[in-house]
Write a protein that holds these residues in place. Sequence first.
Motif, short mmCIF file in Angstrom:
data_model
loop_
_atom_site.label_atom_id
_atom_site.label_comp_id
_atom_site.label_asym_id
_atom_site.label_seq_id
_atom_site.Cartn_x
_atom_site.Cartn_y
_atom_site.Cartn_z
N LYS A 130 36.25 -27.47 -3.09
CA LYS A 130 37.63 -27.58 -2.63
C LYS A 130 37.99 -26.42 -1.71
N ARG A 134 37.82 -29.14 3.39
CA ARG A 134 39.23 -29.55 3.40
C ARG A 134 39.40 -31.07 3.42
N ARG A 135 38.32 -31.81 3.20
CA ARG A 135 38.45 -33.27 3.21
C ARG A 135 39.36 -33.72 2.07
N SER A 136 39.98 -34.85 2.24
CA SER A 136 40.84 -35.40 1.20
C SER A 136 40.03 -36.30 0.28
N GLY A 137 40.65 -36.71 -0.82
CA GLY A 137 40.00 -37.64 -1.72
C GLY A 137 39.58 -36.99 -3.03
N TYR A 205 52.48 -30.62 -5.61
CA TYR A 205 52.36 -32.03 -5.19
C TYR A 205 52.97 -32.96 -6.23
#
Length: 235
Positions: A130, A134-137, A205
């Motif tokens: 993480k 920085r990719r999402s998912g 979030y």
Amino acid sequence: MRLAGLDFETTGVDPETDRIVSGAVVARGGGLPTYRRKWIADPGIEIPPGATAVHGITTQYAREEGRPAAEVVQEVADAVVAAVSAGCPLVVMNAPFDLTLLDRELRRHGLPPLTDRCFPYVLDPRVLDKQVSRRSGSRTLTDLARHYVVPLDGAHSADADALAACAVVWKIANRYKWLARLPLPRLHALQIEWAATQQDSLREYFARTPGKEHLSLGVRLDWPMIPAPMMAGGR
């Protein structure tokens, strides 16, 4: 460097109250043969169907084939201490769950907690990935294994998961070589900071997402283990 790995399959997802059903300590790399040791425990409580659906171990099987939980957690802790004493960093996917679970199980059975016996430098593939990607998912072990092209045969088998987590850490270190150049004490300390930042972001979030506000209350910033609650009398 040789890496040691730790993984558990459990009765549920609360490390404070759930129990170990199976566990594994593995070691790989360093020019030595791969080592793996796996335990099946009788947790002393019913294994919920939802947990059985994940790891395949039923209450009946655990009672018939498993060993007393106190013996299992003692031997797991002994194996971890031996690996750490040999100089291995300890790879634990989502370390605050597994290490907290082991701590509470040891205390539940009147055994010395791991923190009284050794101080492992922990490598958490979830925190490391993480931080550098920085990719999402989702970032489950299955997701990380797929992303880093690591075989994961028998997912949700404790020894397979522990070995895959070690392989993911190795791949991360070879892709992001600045990580591999950091001394282990420094890398451990950095993960404490990174995990806190990551979890704080998750908390925010949840807090601002309609329908998920309540989840923010359960997000902890502790890494690699949630401290044990203080007992009566300050113990």
